[in-house]
Design a protein around this motif. Structure first.
Motif, PDB file in Angstrom:
ATOM      1  N   SER A 156       0.794  -1.133  -0.254  1.00  0.00           N
ATOM      2  CA  SER A 156      -0.005  -0.059  -0.044  1.00  0.00           C
ATOM      3  C   SER A 156       0.793   1.398   0.108  1.00  0.00           C
ATOM      4  O   SER A 156       1.679   1.405   0.836  1.00  0.00           O
ATOM      5  N   SER A 157       0.685   2.191  -0.849  1.00  0.00           N
ATOM      6  CA  SER A 157       1.473   3.158  -1.254  1.00  0.00           C
ATOM      7  C   SER A 157       1.232   4.191   0.104  1.00  0.00           C
ATOM      8  O   SER A 157       2.249   4.994   0.749  1.00  0.00           O
ATOM      9  N   TRP A 158       0.083   4.326   0.492  1.00  0.00           N
ATOM     10  CA  TRP A 158      -0.290   5.167   1.821  1.00  0.00           C
ATOM     11  C   TRP A 158       0.447   4.602   3.061  1.00  0.00           C
ATOM     12  O   TRP A 158       1.182   5.324   3.668  1.00  0.00           O
ATOM     13  N   ALA A 159       0.530   3.343   3.278  1.00  0.00           N
ATOM     14  CA  ALA A 159       0.770   2.729   4.333  1.00  0.00           C
ATOM     15  C   ALA A 159       2.359   2.676   4.487  1.00  0.00           C
ATOM     16  O   ALA A 159       2.945   3.131   5.531  1.00  0.00           O
ATOM     17  N   ILE A 160       2.899   2.605   3.463  1.00  0.00           N
ATOM     18  CA  ILE A 160       4.427   2.585   3.177  1.00  0.00           C
ATOM     19  C   ILE A 160       5.074   4.040   3.495  1.00  0.00           C
ATOM     20  O   ILE A 160       5.828   4.282   3.994  1.00  0.00           O
ATOM     21  N   ALA A 161       4.217   5.084   2.704  1.00  0.00           N
ATOM     22  CA  ALA A 161       4.700   6.374   3.215  1.00  0.00           C
ATOM     23  C   ALA A 161       4.696   6.698   4.417  1.00  0.00           C
ATOM     24  O   ALA A 161       5.316   7.593   4.855  1.00  0.00           O
TER      25      ALA A 161
END
Length: 242
Positions: A154-159
């Protein structure tokens, strides 16, 4: 007050509101002191699952031994799944090793281990889940694996994580590539799960495989692949302008 999880009662939210100070008493109750409370079987399951979810979301290493014991010994699938999620959220080397050891074909806790690994953002997890999705597994397990890959990458979680940029990109690329390659394999339900996961990961590595699916797949798959590719390209373009 009991809430509902998958149409089953659970006390998870009530326990979560108690905060970290309640962790040790909750761990004691998870260790089946609840059997002395005079509850019926349904109430014990709802209580135990609620406690496990609250313990899992605390992300406290002190819960590790209890989560390990429940994951390996519990018979109720809800308990196994909640414990696996907790181990995935801890995501230490020993937690990953335990869950990964149950991902092999034929393991009775395979689906729960895969779902639990979805909470653990590391490259070895992304690569192992990618290999599972490439196996000739049934659609139900493929949906579970696709969802887990979406959460891992997930791009949001990794960010929001503390991963360095190179490692984060490698995880997202592994997840996106595996998801896109699996898009043309399954039925509409699996394609929907994969599409949601691809959009969660939001990585351009998915685009080449989706283009291939548009060229060589049946008409319904081509249509779905084209629609997904268009949405992904638009999302990536928007993200690059932020």
């Amino acid at each position: 007050m009991m809430k509902s999880r998958n149409n089953q009662p659970t006390a998870a939210r009530a326990f979560m509101r108690l905060g970290r100070e309640a962790l040790l008493p909750m761990l004691e109750m998870v260790a089946w002191r609840a059997d002395t409370l005079g509850l019926d079987d349904a109430q014990k399951i709802a209580l135990g699952d609620g406690l496990l979810q609250a313990v899992a979301f605390a992300r406290d290493p002190r819960a590790g031994p209890v989560l390990e014991a429940v994951f390996t010994r519990a018979q109720d699938a809800r308990f196994v799944g909640s414990a696996a999620a907790g181990l995935g959220m801890l995501c230490r080397a020993r937690d990953r090793a335990l869950l990964l050891s149950h991902v092999r074909a034929g393991e009775p806790r395979r689906a729960e281990a895969i779902a639990g690994l979805g909470h653990c953002r590391s490259l070895d997890v992304a690569e192992r889940l990618a290999s599972v999705l490439a196996e000739p597994i049934d659609d139900a397990l493929a949906v579970t694996t696709a969802r887990a890959l979406g959460y891992v990458g997930s791009s949001w979680a990794i960010a929001a994580s503390r991963l360095d940029a190179k490692q984060a990109d490698a995880i997202r690329e592994a997840a996106a590539t595996a998801l896109a390659r699996g898009f043309s394999r399954g039925n509409a339900q699996l394609r929907t799960a994969i599409a949601r996961a691809v959009l969660m990961v939001e990585h351009p590595a998915a685009l080449p495989a989706l283009r291939r699916a548009e060229r060589g797949a049946p008409s319904d798959v081509r249509k779905d692949a084209s629609a997904l590719r268009g949405r992904l390209e638009l999302n990536i373009a928007r993200s690059s302008r932020r």
